[in-house]
Design an enzyme around this catalytic site. Structure first.
Site, mmCIF file in Angstrom:
data_model
loop_
_atom_site.group_PDB
_atom_site.id
_atom_site.type_symbol
_atom_site.label_atom_id
_atom_site.label_comp_id
_atom_site.label_asym_id
_atom_site.label_seq_id
_atom_site.Cartn_x
_atom_site.Cartn_y
_atom_site.Cartn_z
ATOM 1 C CD GLU A 282 41.601 34.526 42.250
ATOM 2 O OE1 GLU A 282 40.216 34.464 42.761
ATOM 3 O OE2 GLU A 282 41.626 34.868 41.126
ATOM 4 C CE LYS A 345 36.279 37.292 43.722
ATOM 5 N NZ LYS A 345 36.321 36.413 42.688
ATOM 6 C CB CYS A 395 39.272 37.426 40.513
ATOM 7 S SG CYS A 395 38.874 36.569 39.112
#
Length: 526
Positions: A282, A345, A395
Site C-alpha cells: 500500500e 479502496k 489494508c
C-alpha cells in the site's frame, strides 16, 4: 447484596474472561484459551439481573478490547500528533463502544427463559448474532472476531467455507457453554433459579463434543480434497516486496525518491526467479502516478526492464467540475509500462482516510498524511492480468469477509492484500491483522498474496496454510509459486447466511422478552 458488593462480585469473572479472550489472539496467541474464556462470565450470569448482566458483559468487553488494542495509543500519538489526554480518551471511548456489544450479549443471555440446557444452547447463537452486528453497524469493526483465534489450526478453520468465520465462533462458544453447564452441575449451582441436572449437563457436553469433532473431521476431509485439486492446479509465480519504510519518512518529500528506489531495487532482485507478477505494498509509490512525471517514468522504465506485471499501491485523484476526488489505489502495470487497471479502496478507515460527519467535526484531523478525505471506489471490482483475474484489497479491507466474497463471485482467481502496518510499531497489531487474512483464503478457496510495507508479507494457500511469511521491520522480497484454484464454496454462494440466521434468532429473543414484559404489566394492572 449492595451495589458495591455486586460490583465486586462481577469484577473478577469479567476481568478473567476479558484477559483470556485477549490472550487467545496474537500475541501471545494462546488459542486454546478461547474455548474456556467465556466460562467465568457465563458462570457469573447464572443469577444476575439483566442490568448487572449487561454490566458484567461490558466489563468483560472493555477489558478485552483495551488489552487487545493497546497499540492504538502510540499510533494515535506518534502519527496523529495527538497529545496523551485526547489519545487516551479516544482509546477508552472506542473500547467502551466495542464493549457494549459484549454487554448486549450478556444482557440477551440473561433474557433467555427456559430450562438451563436450552438457555446455554442459545448462548452461541446470541454470540454470533452480536458479532455480526459488530461487523456491520456504524461501518463495522470485525477486528479479531472469536473464530480468528484458531487461524493456525488447519482442520478447525475449514468450516469457514460453509459458515465463514462466524461458524468457527459458534463452535467455540458452544464449547464454552457446555463447560459452564458441567461446572454448574458439579458445583451444584442453579441457572437462574433452576437446577442443572447431570443428564442435561452431560448431554450438552456430548453435543458440543460431537459438533466440534464433526468440524475437525470435515476439516481433515476438506484439506485432503483441496490438496488433491491443488496438485493438478495451474500456478502463477508471485513476488512480494516489503520495503520496510519508516512511517515517519513515508510521506516526507525528502525521502520520496529513496522510498521509490528501495521498492524498485527489491523488485529487481526477484527478476532472476521469473515472477509473473511483482506486488508492492500500500502506497509503495508515495506520489500521484502520472501526475509526477519524473517518478512515474522511473517506475515504468524499471517495469519494462523486468518484463513482468507490477501491482503497486499509490494515491490517485480525479478532477470533477465540482471538486477533486482522492483515492487510495492500486495500479496494475503491464510489462510494457502501461497501466491496465486500477483498484480504488472501497472500505475506508474512519478518522484515518475520512472523517465521519466531517462538516460537523472540523476540529478532528485525520491520522493519514495527505490531502482531503479519500473517496470510496467500486465494490467487487477485479483486475485482469494476462488471463488471471485479481481481487485486490487494500489494508484493513481484508477483515471484511463480504468484500472478498464479492470479488471472488465476480471471477477473482486470486486475492491480493496490500497494506502498511508500520503504523503499529513492534506490537501485536501486525500479527492480529495477518491472522484474519487466513480465513479469507479458506472461505473462498483462493490463494492469498500479501504485501506489507512492513510485516507481515507472505502467501496463504486455499487450504489456509501460511507459506513464506516475512518478519516485521525487515526488508524482504519473497517469491512463491501460487496455485490457482477456481470454483465456488457454499460460503461464497450464500455469504453470511448462517450469521444472519443467528441475528434473526437473536431478534426472536428480544421479541420474546418484550412480549413477556407486556404480559407482566397487564397482570399487574389486573
Amino acid at each position: 447484596m449492595t451495589r458495591k458488593e455486586r460490583f465486586l462480585f462481577v469484577l473478577p469473572p469479567a476481568l478473567a474472561s476479558g484477559l483470556m479472550l485477549t490472550a487467545a489472539f496474537p500475541s501471545p496467541g494462546l488459542s486454546w484459551l478461547a474455548w474456556v474464556a467465556l466460562v467465568p462470565l457465563l458462570f457469573a450470569l447464572r443469577d444476575l439481573s439483566p442490568r448487572w448482566s449487561f454490566a458484567a458483559g461490558f466489563l468483560t468487553g472493555w477489558t478485552h478490547f483495551l488489552t487487545l488494542g493497546y497499540w492504538l495509543i502510540p499510533t494515535i500519538m506518534v502519527y496523529g500528533g495527538v497529545p496523551l489526554a485526547p489519545a487516551l480518551t479516544f482509546y477508552l471511548g472506542l473500547g467502551a463502544c466495542l464493549a457494549v456489544y459484549i454487554g448486549l450479549f450478556a444482557l440477551l443471555v440473561s433474557w433467555v427463559r427456559g430450562k438451563p440446557g436450552l438457555c446455554l444452547a442459545a448462548v452461541p447463537v446470541i454470540w454470533v448474532g452480536v458479532e455480526y452486528l459488530r461487523s456491520h453497524l456504524f461501518t463495522g469493526l470485525p477486528w479479531e472476531l472469536l473464530g480468528y483465534s484458531q487461524y493456525r489450526h488447519l482442520c478447525l478453520i475449514q468450516v469457514a467455507d460453509i459458515a465463514g468465520v462466524y461458524g468457527l465462533s459458534f463452535i467455540i462458544v458452544l464449547v464454552n457453554a457446555a463447560v459452564t453447564g458441567l461446572l454448574l452441575w458439579l458445583c451444584k449451582r442453579p441457572w437462574r433459579g433452576v437446577a442443572m441436572t447431570g443428564r442435561t449437563a452431560v448431554l450438552l457436553a456430548v453435543v458440543a463434543l460431537m459438533l466440534a469433532s464433526g468440524v475437525c473431521w470435515y476439516g481433515w476431509y476438506r484439506v485432503r480434497t483441496v490438496d488433491q485439486v491443488l496438485a493438478g492446479a495451474p500456478g502463477r509465480t508471485i513476488a512480494v516486496v516489503q520495503g520496510n519504510i519508516d512511517q515517519a519518512q513515508k510521506w516526507d518529500a525528502a525521502f520520496q525518491l529513496a522510498t521509490v528506489k528501495k521498492h524498485l531495487l527489491l523488485a529487481m532482485e526477484t527478476v532472476p526467479r521469473d515472477p509473473d507478477l511483482i506486488v508492492m505494498p500500500e502506497t509503495a509509490l508515495p506520489f500521484y502516478f502520472f501526475y509526477e512525471e519524473a517518478l512515474t517514468d522511473m517506475v515504468c522504465r524499471v517495469v519494462r526492464q523486468t518484463g513482468t506485471f507490477f501491482l503497486a499501491g499509490a494515491p490517485a485523484f480525479e478532477r470533477t467540475p465540482a471538486d477533486i476526488r482522492y483515492f487510495n489505489s492500486a495500479f496494475l502495470i503491464n510489462p510494457g509500462g502501461e497501466v491496465v487497471g486500477r483498484y480504488d479502496k472501497t472500505h475506508l478507515v474512519p478518522f484515518g482516510e475520512y472523517v465521519p460527519f466531517g462538516r460537523y467535526l472540523p476540529f478532528i484531523e485525520k491520522l493519514v498524511a495527505g490531502v482531503g478525505d479519500f473517496t470510496a471506489g467500486t465494490a467487487g471490482q477485479v483486475l485482469f492480468m494476462n488471463g488471471t483475474r485479481l481481487g485486490v484489497q487494500i489494508c484493513y479491507e481484508i477483515i471484511f469477509p463480504d468484500i472478498c466474497r464479492r470479488m471472488v463471485t465476480n471471477g477473482a482467481d486470486m486475492i491480493i492484500n496490500i497494506t502498511n502496518d508500520a503504523w503499529y510499531g513492534k506490537s501485536s497489531a501486525p500479527y492480529q491483522h495477518f491472522s484474519m487474512t487466513v480465513l479469507r483464503a479458506v472461505e473462498n478457496r483462493r490463494s492469498l498474496v500479501r504485501a506489507a510495507n512492513t510485516g507481515i508479507s507472505g502467501f496463504i494457500d486455499p487450504a489456509g496454510r501460511i507459506r513464506g511469511a516475512t518478519g516485521i521491520f525487515v526488508e524482504d522480497a519473497p517469491v512463491y509459486a501460487v496455485p490457482i484454484m477456481t470454483g465456488g464454496t457454499i460460503y461464497n454462494r450464500t455469504g453470511d447466511l448462517f450469521a444472519k440466521s443467528c441475528v434473526i434468532l437473536l431478534l426472536f429473543v428480544i421479541l420474546q422478552r418484550y412480549v413477556e414484559n407486556i404480559r407482566k404489566k397487564r397482570t399487574k394492572k389486573k
